[in-house]
Design a protein around this motif. Sequence first.
Motif, PDB file in Angstrom:
ATOM      1  N   GLY A  90      11.327   6.249  -4.762  1.00 54.29           N
ATOM      2  CA  GLY A  90      10.818   6.445  -6.111  1.00 54.29           C
ATOM      3  C   GLY A  90      11.802   5.978  -7.168  1.00 54.29           C
ATOM      4  N   THR A  91      13.076   6.191  -6.909  1.00 56.55           N
ATOM      5  CA  THR A  91      14.110   5.707  -7.826  1.00 56.55           C
ATOM      6  C   THR A  91      13.997   4.201  -8.021  1.00 56.55           C
ATOM      7  OG1 THR A  91      15.607   7.426  -6.985  1.00 56.55           O
ATOM      8  CG2 THR A  91      16.599   5.644  -8.267  1.00 56.55           C
ATOM      9  N   ILE A  92      13.875   3.479  -6.912  1.00 51.97           N
ATOM     10  CA  ILE A  92      13.784   2.020  -6.980  1.00 51.97           C
ATOM     11  C   ILE A  92      12.505   1.589  -7.677  1.00 51.97           C
ATOM     12  CG2 ILE A  92      13.884  -0.120  -5.655  1.00 51.97           C
ATOM     13  CD1 ILE A  92      16.422   1.700  -5.565  1.00 51.97           C
ATOM     14  N   ALA A  93      11.407   2.316  -7.441  1.00 49.03           N
ATOM     15  CA  ALA A  93      10.151   2.002  -8.116  1.00 49.03           C
ATOM     16  C   ALA A  93      10.298   2.155  -9.628  1.00 49.03           C
ATOM     17  CB  ALA A  93       9.035   2.908  -7.595  1.00 49.03           C
ATOM     18  N   GLY A  94      10.968   3.224 -10.053  1.00 46.74           N
ATOM     19  CA  GLY A  94      11.191   3.424 -11.483  1.00 46.74           C
ATOM     20  C   GLY A  94      12.084   2.367 -12.086  1.00 46.74           C
ATOM     21  N   LEU A  95      13.089   1.935 -11.341  1.00 46.32           N
ATOM     22  CA  LEU A  95      14.000   0.907 -11.819  1.00 46.32           C
ATOM     23  C   LEU A  95      13.299  -0.445 -11.942  1.00 46.32           C
ATOM     24  CD1 LEU A  95      17.095   1.957  -9.688  1.00 46.32           C
ATOM     25  CD2 LEU A  95      16.973   2.015 -12.195  1.00 46.32           C
ATOM     26  N   ALA A  96      12.515  -0.810 -10.930  1.00 45.69           N
ATOM     27  CA  ALA A  96      11.792  -2.083 -10.977  1.00 45.69           C
ATOM     28  C   ALA A  96      10.781  -2.097 -12.120  1.00 45.69           C
ATOM     29  CB  ALA A  96      11.086  -2.329  -9.645  1.00 45.69           C
ATOM     30  N   SER A  97      10.119  -0.963 -12.346  1.00 45.26           N
ATOM     31  CA  SER A  97       9.065  -0.906 -13.360  1.00 45.26           C
ATOM     32  C   SER A  97       9.605  -0.979 -14.773  1.00 45.26           C
ATOM     33  CB  SER A  97       8.244   0.376 -13.173  1.00 45.26           C
ATOM     34  OG  SER A  97       7.595   0.381 -11.916  1.00 45.26           O
ATOM     35  N   ILE A  98      10.777  -0.421 -15.013  1.00 37.71           N
ATOM     36  CA  ILE A  98      11.342  -0.440 -16.363  1.00 37.71           C
ATOM     37  C   ILE A  98      12.031  -1.770 -16.665  1.00 37.71           C
ATOM     38  CG2 ILE A  98      13.634   0.479 -15.802  1.00 37.71           C
ATOM     39  CD1 ILE A  98      11.463   1.383 -18.875  1.00 37.71           C
ATOM     40  N   ALA A 127       7.000   7.920 -14.771  1.00 34.06           N
ATOM     41  CA  ALA A 127       6.068   8.899 -14.216  1.00 34.06           C
ATOM     42  C   ALA A 127       4.919   8.216 -13.487  1.00 34.06           C
ATOM     43  CB  ALA A 127       5.536   9.801 -15.328  1.00 34.06           C
ATOM     44  N   ILE A 128       4.382   7.159 -14.081  1.00 33.22           N
ATOM     45  CA  ILE A 128       3.279   6.430 -13.449  1.00 33.22           C
ATOM     46  C   ILE A 128       3.777   5.646 -12.242  1.00 33.22           C
ATOM     47  CG2 ILE A 128       1.532   4.646 -13.798  1.00 33.22           C
ATOM     48  CD1 ILE A 128       1.510   5.460 -16.780  1.00 33.22           C
ATOM     49  N   ALA A 129       4.952   5.040 -12.356  1.00 34.07           N
ATOM     50  CA  ALA A 129       5.485   4.203 -11.273  1.00 34.07           C
ATOM     51  C   ALA A 129       5.696   4.996  -9.990  1.00 34.07           C
ATOM     52  CB  ALA A 129       6.797   3.555 -11.703  1.00 34.07           C
ATOM     53  N   GLY A 130       6.168   6.240 -10.101  1.00 36.54           N
ATOM     54  CA  GLY A 130       6.431   7.036  -8.908  1.00 36.54           C
ATOM     55  C   GLY A 130       5.197   7.287  -8.076  1.00 36.54           C
ATOM     56  N   VAL A 131       4.056   7.472  -8.746  1.00 40.47           N
ATOM     57  CA  VAL A 131       2.793   7.688  -8.038  1.00 40.47           C
ATOM     58  C   VAL A 131       2.140   6.352  -7.679  1.00 40.47           C
ATOM     59  CG1 VAL A 131       0.469   8.670  -8.210  1.00 40.47           C
ATOM     60  CG2 VAL A 131       2.425   9.904  -9.179  1.00 40.47           C
ATOM     61  N   GLY A 132       2.117   5.433  -8.637  1.00 41.97           N
ATOM     62  CA  GLY A 132       1.437   4.160  -8.422  1.00 41.97           C
ATOM     63  C   GLY A 132       2.042   3.331  -7.309  1.00 41.97           C
ATOM     64  N   CYS A 133       3.364   3.226  -7.274  1.00 48.82           N
ATOM     65  CA  CYS A 133       4.007   2.431  -6.227  1.00 48.82           C
ATOM     66  C   CYS A 133       3.861   3.096  -4.856  1.00 48.82           C
ATOM     67  CB  CYS A 133       5.481   2.199  -6.558  1.00 48.82           C
ATOM     68  SG  CYS A 133       5.748   1.074  -7.950  1.00 48.82           S
ATOM     69  N   GLN A 134       3.844   4.439  -4.834  1.00 51.83           N
ATOM     70  CA  GLN A 134       3.623   5.128  -3.568  1.00 51.83           C
ATOM     71  C   GLN A 134       2.223   4.846  -3.024  1.00 51.83           C
ATOM     72  OE1 GLN A 134       3.609   9.685  -1.750  1.00 51.83           O
ATOM     73  NE2 GLN A 134       4.710   9.273  -3.648  1.00 51.83           N
ATOM     74  N   GLU A 135       1.245   4.826  -3.905  1.00 49.19           N
ATOM     75  CA  GLU A 135      -0.114   4.503  -3.475  1.00 49.19           C
ATOM     76  C   GLU A 135      -0.222   3.041  -3.052  1.00 49.19           C
ATOM     77  OE1 GLU A 135      -2.731   6.582  -2.861  1.00 49.19           O
ATOM     78  OE2 GLU A 135      -1.039   7.964  -3.077  1.00 49.19           O
ATOM     79  N   ALA A 136       0.564   2.175  -3.687  1.00 48.26           N
ATOM     80  CA  ALA A 136       0.592   0.767  -3.278  1.00 48.26           C
ATOM     81  C   ALA A 136       1.161   0.618  -1.869  1.00 48.26           C
ATOM     82  CB  ALA A 136       1.419  -0.047  -4.270  1.00 48.26           C
ATOM     83  N   VAL A 137       2.167   1.435  -1.539  1.00 53.29           N
ATOM     84  CA  VAL A 137       2.706   1.437  -0.177  1.00 53.29           C
ATOM     85  C   VAL A 137       1.612   1.797   0.821  1.00 53.29           C
ATOM     86  CG1 VAL A 137       4.270   2.625   1.411  1.00 53.29           C
ATOM     87  CG2 VAL A 137       5.090   1.943  -0.850  1.00 53.29           C
ATOM     88  N   ASN A 138       0.873   2.849   0.536  1.00 52.16           N
ATOM     89  CA  ASN A 138      -0.207   3.270   1.432  1.00 52.16           C
ATOM     90  C   ASN A 138      -1.275   2.194   1.558  1.00 52.16           C
ATOM     91  OD1 ASN A 138       0.992   5.791   1.857  1.00 52.16           O
ATOM     92  ND2 ASN A 138      -0.015   6.704   0.080  1.00 52.16           N
TER      93      ASN A 138
END
Length: 392
Positions: free
Chosen positions: A263-271, A288-299
């Motif tokens: 999630g840390t990396i997702a937040g860093l890439a998104s910003i 906040a959106i990146a942590g959920v959105g990128c996790q769903e993208a993984v799935n």
Amino acid sequence: MNGADTAWILVATALVLFMTLPGLALFYGGLVRARNVLSVFMHCFAIACLMSVLWLVIGYSIAFGDGNAYWGGLGKMFLNGVTAESLSGTLPEVLFFAFQMTFAIITPALIVGAYVERIGFTFVMVFSGLWMLICYAPVVHWIWGGGMMADGGIFGETGVKDFAGGIVVHETAGLAALVIAIMLGARKVQNKPPHNPGYVMIGAAMLWVGWFGFNGGSQLAADGGAAMALTVTHISAATASLTWALWERVKYGKSSLVGLVTGTIAGLASITPASGWVSPVEALIIGAIAGVGCQEAVNLIRNVFKIDDTLDVFAVHGVGGIFGTIMIAVLGYGAWVAQLGALAIVGVFTIVVTVILVKVVSLFTPLRVSEEDETTGLDLAAHGERAYDITS
């Protein structure tokens, strides 16, 4: 030359190199099985060395030379005409070269996560070198080097907004990773957990610290803009870490360390693309959106499309970079046509170039190792070494 600006970019250059060596190497290395950890270290280290040389020889000239709207030309090969007194803005040009070199290192290194545990080392080196020169460097020129998508280009006076590489770094690396993962095929064994979550956490922590140079340094000055970029980078990373962990707990009943730091990396890439313009509150929203959105993208990539992008490069970096680029328009800092248009053009270009390079390079050296070598592990099969006395 401005002494304060120069001092800050000297530090930022070291921080961005620190992201790849050892940050990304440890992050990726911890996620694979024990029999493949040295191969991941080898890929990251060797790519760093090769990109450094190629950036000097021709990469910097393609990206930042005085060519035309499409590429920079060959005038600055081997830093021709650049001395210690030459300036790029308020910086010594040789320092600007070095700072941009660290971006040219980490971008192909990000792709490593898609093909670990099953790819040939020679292929990695040849492909990475060609991809940096033919795909990455031209995109840099288009957006950061005064090319066709910069101010006054095809998107008008203001051009596309990409502060530190949502398009240039994360979209290109993410899409290239997805293409290679599809063309390479899945691993024979996919259900093994990360062999060392501790490495993953340490690597992610190094990436987080290094990202201050990545985004804060992209201001190319020691001023309030750099301070704000650093601050919003941190806020987005922290928030995405928490929302990833919370969403994991909602779905599975537990929050994992690997999930938290991913999630840390997702937040860093998104910003990253937006870090030069957004406020701390807007960074909070993006994270906040990146942590959920990128996790769903993984799935989605793993479980719906069944693509073995082994360490989720596209879902985290690609989706994160694309999302952050769109958020620039959502929040009113960029034009929709420019942001979406640049994503589309660079996306198509990256996919086409990557497909062609994979096919061409595989004519000369195998794309994938043998089934026996994959079972043995690439540490021993490709490099003749083991990371540990015992295997797993």
